[in-house]
Write a protein that holds these residues in place. Structure first.
Motif, PDB file in Angstrom:
ATOM      1  N   VAL A 243       0.840  -1.197   0.000  1.00  0.00           N
ATOM      2  CA  VAL A 243       0.000   0.000   0.000  1.00  0.00           C
ATOM      3  C   VAL A 243       0.875   1.248   0.000  1.00  0.00           C
ATOM      4  CG1 VAL A 243      -1.684   1.310   1.357  1.00  0.00           C
ATOM      5  CG2 VAL A 243      -1.974  -1.157   1.045  1.00  0.00           C
ATOM      6  N   ALA A 244       2.014   1.199   0.678  1.00  0.00           N
ATOM      7  CA  ALA A 244       2.932   2.337   0.671  1.00  0.00           C
ATOM      8  C   ALA A 244       3.475   2.587  -0.739  1.00  0.00           C
ATOM      9  CB  ALA A 244       4.077   2.084   1.651  1.00  0.00           C
ATOM     10  N   VAL A 245       3.818   1.517  -1.461  1.00  0.00           N
ATOM     11  CA  VAL A 245       4.251   1.671  -2.855  1.00  0.00           C
ATOM     12  C   VAL A 245       3.140   2.303  -3.690  1.00  0.00           C
ATOM     13  CG1 VAL A 245       4.932   0.446  -4.956  1.00  0.00           C
ATOM     14  CG2 VAL A 245       5.904  -0.224  -2.754  1.00  0.00           C
ATOM     15  N   ALA A 246       1.909   1.814  -3.486  1.00  0.00           N
ATOM     16  CA  ALA A 246       0.778   2.371  -4.234  1.00  0.00           C
ATOM     17  C   ALA A 246       0.623   3.863  -3.950  1.00  0.00           C
ATOM     18  CB  ALA A 246      -0.512   1.628  -3.867  1.00  0.00           C
ATOM     19  N   GLY A 247       0.811   4.259  -2.675  1.00  0.00           N
ATOM     20  CA  GLY A 247       0.722   5.673  -2.340  1.00  0.00           C
ATOM     21  C   GLY A 247       1.786   6.499  -3.044  1.00  0.00           C
ATOM     22  N   LEU A 248       3.003   5.951  -3.162  1.00  0.00           N
ATOM     23  CA  LEU A 248       4.070   6.661  -3.865  1.00  0.00           C
ATOM     24  C   LEU A 248       3.753   6.796  -5.355  1.00  0.00           C
ATOM     25  CD1 LEU A 248       7.264   5.148  -2.182  1.00  0.00           C
ATOM     26  CD2 LEU A 248       6.296   7.432  -1.862  1.00  0.00           C
ATOM     27  N   VAL A 261      -1.333   5.231 -12.336  1.00  0.00           N
ATOM     28  CA  VAL A 261      -1.335   5.055 -10.885  1.00  0.00           C
ATOM     29  C   VAL A 261      -1.723   3.618 -10.553  1.00  0.00           C
ATOM     30  CG1 VAL A 261      -1.894   7.452 -10.335  1.00  0.00           C
ATOM     31  CG2 VAL A 261      -3.737   5.840 -10.764  1.00  0.00           C
ATOM     32  N   MET A 262      -1.336   3.198  -9.364  1.00  0.00           N
ATOM     33  CA  MET A 262      -1.706   1.870  -8.890  1.00  0.00           C
ATOM     34  C   MET A 262      -3.006   1.987  -8.106  1.00  0.00           C
ATOM     35  SD  MET A 262       0.380  -0.808  -6.455  1.00  0.00           S
ATOM     36  CE  MET A 262       1.605  -1.155  -7.692  1.00  0.00           C
ATOM     37  N   SER A 263      -4.023   1.323  -8.575  1.00  0.00           N
ATOM     38  CA  SER A 263      -5.333   1.376  -7.929  1.00  0.00           C
ATOM     39  C   SER A 263      -5.405   0.333  -6.825  1.00  0.00           C
ATOM     40  CB  SER A 263      -6.433   1.118  -8.957  1.00  0.00           C
ATOM     41  OG  SER A 263      -6.416  -0.244  -9.358  1.00  0.00           O
ATOM     42  N   PRO A 264      -6.375   0.454  -5.906  1.00  0.00           N
ATOM     43  CA  PRO A 264      -6.563  -0.604  -4.904  1.00  0.00           C
ATOM     44  C   PRO A 264      -6.799  -1.974  -5.528  1.00  0.00           C
ATOM     45  CG  PRO A 264      -7.780   1.370  -4.281  1.00  0.00           C
ATOM     46  CD  PRO A 264      -7.247   1.616  -5.661  1.00  0.00           C
ATOM     47  N   ALA A 281       8.482  -9.069  -5.390  1.00  0.00           N
ATOM     48  CA  ALA A 281       9.145  -8.285  -6.437  1.00  0.00           C
ATOM     49  C   ALA A 281       8.698  -8.748  -7.824  1.00  0.00           C
ATOM     50  CB  ALA A 281      10.664  -8.392  -6.308  1.00  0.00           C
ATOM     51  N   LEU A 282       8.733 -10.062  -8.051  1.00  0.00           N
ATOM     52  CA  LEU A 282       8.271 -10.598  -9.333  1.00  0.00           C
ATOM     53  C   LEU A 282       6.795 -10.285  -9.533  1.00  0.00           C
ATOM     54  CD1 LEU A 282       8.550 -12.319 -11.889  1.00  0.00           C
ATOM     55  CD2 LEU A 282       8.162 -14.355 -10.461  1.00  0.00           C
ATOM     56  N   ALA A 283       6.009 -10.449  -8.488  1.00  0.00           N
ATOM     57  CA  ALA A 283       4.574 -10.153  -8.588  1.00  0.00           C
ATOM     58  C   ALA A 283       4.334  -8.675  -8.886  1.00  0.00           C
ATOM     59  CB  ALA A 283       3.870 -10.554  -7.293  1.00  0.00           C
ATOM     60  N   PHE A 284       5.180  -7.788  -8.343  1.00  0.00           N
ATOM     61  CA  PHE A 284       5.049  -6.352  -8.617  1.00  0.00           C
ATOM     62  C   PHE A 284       5.290  -6.061 -10.087  1.00  0.00           C
ATOM     63  CE2 PHE A 284       7.193  -2.127  -8.782  1.00  0.00           C
ATOM     64  CZ  PHE A 284       6.089  -1.342  -8.478  1.00  0.00           C
ATOM     65  N   ARG A 285       6.326  -6.667 -10.650  1.00  0.00           N
ATOM     66  CA  ARG A 285       6.610  -6.447 -12.073  1.00  0.00           C
ATOM     67  C   ARG A 285       5.453  -6.954 -12.937  1.00  0.00           C
ATOM     68  NH1 ARG A 285      11.822  -8.499 -10.836  1.00  0.00           N
ATOM     69  NH2 ARG A 285      11.362 -10.383 -12.024  1.00  0.00           N
ATOM     70  N   ARG A 306      12.373   1.792  -1.412  1.00  0.00           N
ATOM     71  CA  ARG A 306      12.072   2.610  -0.243  1.00  0.00           C
ATOM     72  C   ARG A 306      11.081   1.904   0.691  1.00  0.00           C
ATOM     73  NH1 ARG A 306      10.488   8.304  -2.852  1.00  0.00           N
ATOM     74  NH2 ARG A 306       9.679   8.659  -0.724  1.00  0.00           N
ATOM     75  N   CYS A 307      10.157   1.146   0.139  1.00  0.00           N
ATOM     76  CA  CYS A 307       9.120   0.509   0.957  1.00  0.00           C
ATOM     77  C   CYS A 307       9.480  -0.905   1.409  1.00  0.00           C
ATOM     78  CB  CYS A 307       7.800   0.475   0.178  1.00  0.00           C
ATOM     79  SG  CYS A 307       7.156   2.123  -0.231  1.00  0.00           S
ATOM     80  N   PHE A 308      10.286  -1.627   0.615  1.00  0.00           N
ATOM     81  CA  PHE A 308      10.620  -3.014   0.947  1.00  0.00           C
ATOM     82  C   PHE A 308      12.063  -3.182   1.442  1.00  0.00           C
ATOM     83  CE2 PHE A 308       6.810  -3.712  -1.466  1.00  0.00           C
ATOM     84  CZ  PHE A 308       6.292  -4.891  -0.979  1.00  0.00           C
ATOM     85  N   ASP A 309      12.844  -2.088   1.360  1.00  0.00           N
ATOM     86  CA  ASP A 309      14.242  -2.124   1.800  1.00  0.00           C
ATOM     87  C   ASP A 309      15.027  -3.221   1.084  1.00  0.00           C
ATOM     88  OD1 ASP A 309      16.379  -1.149   3.227  1.00  0.00           O
ATOM     89  OD2 ASP A 309      16.064  -2.483   4.938  1.00  0.00           O
TER      90      ASP A 309
END
Length: 322
Positions: A243-248, A261-264, A281-285, A306-309
């Motif tokens: 959710v933090a990534v989506a906010g960014l 933008v990334m929607s809910p 990470a793979l799922a994000f891509r 920034r969100c997953f370090d």
């Protein structure tokens, strides 16, 4: 179709969790056209009160907002708790005036082919206690929009020219619409196919509600409700980072750093895909990054780090593996 009026008294505070003393009428019995209740759905108070005003006072309600905010679902979930039949119609480019109004069709009667008038969705909905939801309202064709304009009048009478018939709406007929824009067309490049709306028609909507993205805590709760496999401490931390990534991405879009933008809805898909692939990470891509321009991938990698370090590993080009 049942012609009874809504007579069941429903508390807004008890049913929707909103601090309001309002009581609205709904139906006692559910029918096949009443949407299923989604127990995990979170209601936006302002939009919920606007939609309830549509049901309770027969106001024409237009809900506007970015994709994935749950505009149509919001109307459906209010209808579900009122046991109010609800039908959605998507105003895509293939929907014609004849689909809405009706047309002559050849049917078989007593073994003979005869031509008769078959009503469209609008006359059908007008005859009963139905909430008609016009999805993608700002993408409708001009000929379709002028059919709808008559429904927006105070009395809402509808003329079937093909049958010389004037229909009076059922007392429990309601009209809603959802749109990604406020009738100004595709200003930011996100919504190709949307039209500039006739301002005289836009002025006929009694209430225009705006549905924005939820606060992070509420969005996290929705994702966890939809993906119960992540409903432990580790899963909650993972979803919070998503959710933090989506906010960014939303802040980046407003700043002009991203073109989308990334929607809910995408966050939920990302969470589901993380369980499938075993790697966020793979799922994000696969869920979001590959939908973006390649030039924006470094920005997305920074958001992820920034969100997953951890670094977002980029796929190795095919040419490098040859």
């Amino acid at each position: 179709m049942d012609t009874d009026l809504p007579g069941e008294r429903i508390s807004v505070r008890d049913t929707f969790g909103i601090d309001s003393p309002l009581v609205v009428n709904g139906f006692r019995e559910r029918t096949e056209h009443v949407p299923d209740v989604d127990e995990s759905y979170r209601f936006n108070p302002d939009v919920t009160l606007a939609v309830l005003a549509g049901f309770a006072h027969n106001r024409r309600i237009l809900v506007q907002g970015l994709h994935g905010t749950g505009k149509s679902s919001h109307i459906e979930q209010v209808a579900a708790r009122l046991n109010w039949p609800c039908v959605r119609v998507n105003l895509d480019g293939h929907l014609s005036r004849l689909d809405l109004v009706g047309k002559d069709a050849v049917v078989l009667r007593e073994g003979k082919q005869v031509t008769e008038f078959c009503e469209g969705i609008v006359p059908w909905a007008l005859r009963g206690p139905v909430a008609l939801v016009l999805d993608e309202y700002d993408a409708g064709r001009p000929d379709v929009m002028f059919v709808i304009q008559r429904l927006l009048e105070r009395d809402g009478r509808f003329t079937l020219l093909d049958r010389n018939l004037v229909l009076r709406p059922h007392p429990a007929f309601r009209l809603f619409a959802t749109a990604n824009t406020v009738g100004l067309g595709n200003l930011n490049g996100l919504y190709h196919g949307t039209q500039r709306l006739n301002q005289a028609q836009l002025d006929r909507w009694d209430v225009v509600a705006s549905l924005n993205y939820l606060p992070p805590e509420e969005e996290i709760a929705i994702v966890l409700a939809r993906v119960p496999a992540l409903a432990d401490d580790a899963g909650r931390a993972l979803v919070a980072a998503m959710v933090a990534v989506a906010g960014l991405t939303r802040a980046g879009f407003r700043a002009g750093d991203l073109s989308t933008v990334m929607s809910p809805r995408t966050v939920i898909t990302w969470a589901e895909n993380s369980g499938i692939f075993g790697d966020p990470a793979l799922a994000f891509r696969l869920s979001f990054a590959n939908k973006c321009d390649e030039a924006e991938h470094p920005v997305l990698a920074e958001y992820f780090q920034r969100c997953f370090d951890r670094e977002l590993e980029q796929p190795v080009p095919l040419a490098a593996t040859a």
